[in-house]
Scaffold this motif. Sequence first.
Motif, PDB file in Angstrom:
ATOM      1  N   ASP A  72     -14.063  -9.800 -11.186  1.00  0.00           N
ATOM      2  CA  ASP A  72     -12.725  -9.327 -10.832  1.00  0.00           C
ATOM      3  C   ASP A  72     -12.919  -8.183  -9.842  1.00  0.00           C
ATOM      4  O   ASP A  72     -13.162  -7.040 -10.231  1.00  0.00           O
ATOM      5  N   LEU A  73     -12.843  -8.506  -8.545  1.00  0.00           N
ATOM      6  CA  LEU A  73     -13.174  -7.536  -7.496  1.00  0.00           C
ATOM      7  C   LEU A  73     -11.914  -6.929  -6.892  1.00  0.00           C
ATOM      8  O   LEU A  73     -10.969  -7.644  -6.540  1.00  0.00           O
ATOM      9  N   HIS A  74     -11.947  -5.603  -6.727  1.00  0.00           N
ATOM     10  CA  HIS A  74     -10.796  -4.847  -6.222  1.00  0.00           C
ATOM     11  C   HIS A  74     -11.195  -4.097  -4.957  1.00  0.00           C
ATOM     12  O   HIS A  74     -12.183  -3.354  -4.954  1.00  0.00           O
ATOM     13  N   LEU A  75     -10.421  -4.278  -3.896  1.00  0.00           N
ATOM     14  CA  LEU A  75     -10.611  -3.483  -2.687  1.00  0.00           C
ATOM     15  C   LEU A  75      -9.811  -2.202  -2.841  1.00  0.00           C
ATOM     16  O   LEU A  75      -8.582  -2.232  -2.958  1.00  0.00           O
ATOM     17  N   ILE A  76     -10.511  -1.064  -2.830  1.00  0.00           N
ATOM     18  CA  ILE A  76      -9.842   0.215  -3.048  1.00  0.00           C
ATOM     19  C   ILE A  76      -9.954   1.141  -1.837  1.00  0.00           C
ATOM     20  O   ILE A  76      -9.522   2.291  -1.896  1.00  0.00           O
ATOM     21  N   GLY A  77     -10.531   0.633  -0.743  1.00  0.00           N
ATOM     22  CA  GLY A  77     -10.634   1.400   0.488  1.00  0.00           C
ATOM     23  C   GLY A  77      -9.712   0.845   1.552  1.00  0.00           C
ATOM     24  O   GLY A  77      -9.134  -0.235   1.401  1.00  0.00           O
ATOM     25  N   PRO A  78      -9.533   1.577   2.658  1.00  0.00           N
ATOM     26  CA  PRO A  78      -8.630   1.148   3.723  1.00  0.00           C
ATOM     27  C   PRO A  78      -8.985  -0.238   4.251  1.00  0.00           C
ATOM     28  O   PRO A  78     -10.152  -0.603   4.347  1.00  0.00           O
ATOM     29  N   LEU A  79      -7.940  -1.000   4.591  1.00  0.00           N
ATOM     30  CA  LEU A  79      -8.134  -2.363   5.081  1.00  0.00           C
ATOM     31  C   LEU A  79      -7.568  -2.489   6.487  1.00  0.00           C
ATOM     32  O   LEU A  79      -6.377  -2.237   6.708  1.00  0.00           O
ATOM     33  N   GLN A  80      -8.429  -2.875   7.418  1.00  0.00           N
ATOM     34  CA  GLN A  80      -7.986  -3.172   8.773  1.00  0.00           C
ATOM     35  C   GLN A  80      -7.370  -4.571   8.793  1.00  0.00           C
ATOM     36  O   GLN A  80      -7.837  -5.479   8.108  1.00  0.00           O
ATOM     37  N   SER A  81      -6.330  -4.737   9.603  1.00  0.00           N
ATOM     38  CA  SER A  81      -5.639  -6.024   9.653  1.00  0.00           C
ATOM     39  C   SER A  81      -6.584  -7.160  10.043  1.00  0.00           C
ATOM     40  O   SER A  81      -6.463  -8.280   9.533  1.00  0.00           O
ATOM     41  N   ASN A  82      -7.552  -6.864  10.912  1.00  0.00           N
ATOM     42  CA  ASN A  82      -8.463  -7.931  11.344  1.00  0.00           C
ATOM     43  C   ASN A  82      -9.497  -8.292  10.279  1.00  0.00           C
ATOM     44  O   ASN A  82     -10.263  -9.235  10.458  1.00  0.00           O
ATOM     45  N   LEU A  97      -2.557  -1.661   0.498  1.00  0.00           N
ATOM     46  CA  LEU A  97      -1.514  -2.117   1.411  1.00  0.00           C
ATOM     47  C   LEU A  97      -0.661  -0.904   1.772  1.00  0.00           C
ATOM     48  O   LEU A  97      -0.057  -0.281   0.889  1.00  0.00           O
ATOM     49  N   ASP A  98      -0.620  -0.552   3.064  1.00  0.00           N
ATOM     50  CA  ASP A  98      -0.003   0.739   3.400  1.00  0.00           C
ATOM     51  C   ASP A  98       0.790   0.760   4.707  1.00  0.00           C
ATOM     52  O   ASP A  98       1.223   1.820   5.133  1.00  0.00           O
ATOM     53  N   ARG A  99       1.008  -0.414   5.338  1.00  0.00           N
ATOM     54  CA  ARG A  99       1.740  -0.398   6.605  1.00  0.00           C
ATOM     55  C   ARG A  99       2.265  -1.796   6.915  1.00  0.00           C
ATOM     56  O   ARG A  99       1.707  -2.805   6.462  1.00  0.00           O
ATOM     57  N   PRO A 100       3.340  -1.868   7.697  1.00  0.00           N
ATOM     58  CA  PRO A 100       3.966  -3.159   7.978  1.00  0.00           C
ATOM     59  C   PRO A 100       3.037  -4.158   8.647  1.00  0.00           C
ATOM     60  O   PRO A 100       3.077  -5.353   8.323  1.00  0.00           O
ATOM     61  N   LYS A 101       2.204  -3.723   9.599  1.00  0.00           N
ATOM     62  CA  LYS A 101       1.318  -4.652  10.282  1.00  0.00           C
ATOM     63  C   LYS A 101       0.397  -5.363   9.300  1.00  0.00           C
ATOM     64  O   LYS A 101       0.187  -6.581   9.396  1.00  0.00           O
ATOM     65  N   ILE A 106      -1.100 -10.123   5.825  1.00  0.00           N
ATOM     66  CA  ILE A 106      -1.345 -10.683   4.493  1.00  0.00           C
ATOM     67  C   ILE A 106      -0.339 -11.791   4.183  1.00  0.00           C
ATOM     68  O   ILE A 106      -0.696 -12.837   3.635  1.00  0.00           O
ATOM     69  N   ALA A 107       0.928 -11.592   4.550  1.00  0.00           N
ATOM     70  CA  ALA A 107       1.956 -12.607   4.292  1.00  0.00           C
ATOM     71  C   ALA A 107       1.639 -13.895   5.043  1.00  0.00           C
ATOM     72  O   ALA A 107       1.762 -15.011   4.497  1.00  0.00           O
ATOM     73  N   ARG A 108       1.227 -13.770   6.297  1.00  0.00           N
ATOM     74  CA  ARG A 108       0.887 -14.953   7.098  1.00  0.00           C
ATOM     75  C   ARG A 108      -0.325 -15.675   6.508  1.00  0.00           C
ATOM     76  O   ARG A 108      -0.338 -16.907   6.376  1.00  0.00           O
TER      77      ARG A 108
END
Length: 218
Positions: A72-82, A97-101, A106-108
């Motif tokens: 069960d892996l959790h990303l807890i650091g900043p994520l770049q859209s790319n 998750l911290d910004r509309p872009k 993620i939605a796409r």
Amino acid sequence: MSLQDIQSRIHTAEENASRPKGSAKLIAVSKVQPNERVEAVLQEGHRCFGENRVQEAAGKWPDFAMRYSDLDLHLIGPLQSNKARQAMELFQSIHTLDRPKLANSIARLAQELGHCPKLFIQVNTGEEPQKAGIPPREADVFIHECQSMDLVIEGLMCIPPAGEEPSLHFALLAKIAARNGLTGLSMGMSGDFETAVALGATHVRVGSAIFGARAYEI
């Protein structure tokens, strides 16, 4: 300190707060930890881990996943859209998750891949300019924007400012979550996780107290 010590302290904090045992999940933060330390914790039966960087996790966890199928892996650091696609294929939960872009990406990808990790919105409760996260005053609107994209938001995450009383930030996060009907609260680290559990944390992130001091910092 050991994994058992931390688990015992979490259970005691749950009991003191009249919460059911197991209501706060322990995320063992394995970033920059040597594989042998991670292996030792895996052999103790723990399966929930947190990583800060997609690239580091991608070089570490596929090999472990071949031997441990219930990770069960959790990303807890900043994520770049790319890096969103790689993160969504690797992690079961994303806490940043911290910004509309990023939400749009993620939605796409969720539509394209047919699945989506559990999502937590990071709130910058201290409104620190150097720190990621949506400002508290914008959190309600952003939560609703994400939900309008058919993203299922599990809850909220915060990292209180160093030197400030963490309980104030935990209480603020819990208040924002409650008024938006969210139950997940990712908050609390090695120095304050018991306070976080007392204030409703569903996920606490503990690293060095389990693994020992890191060999180096990134």
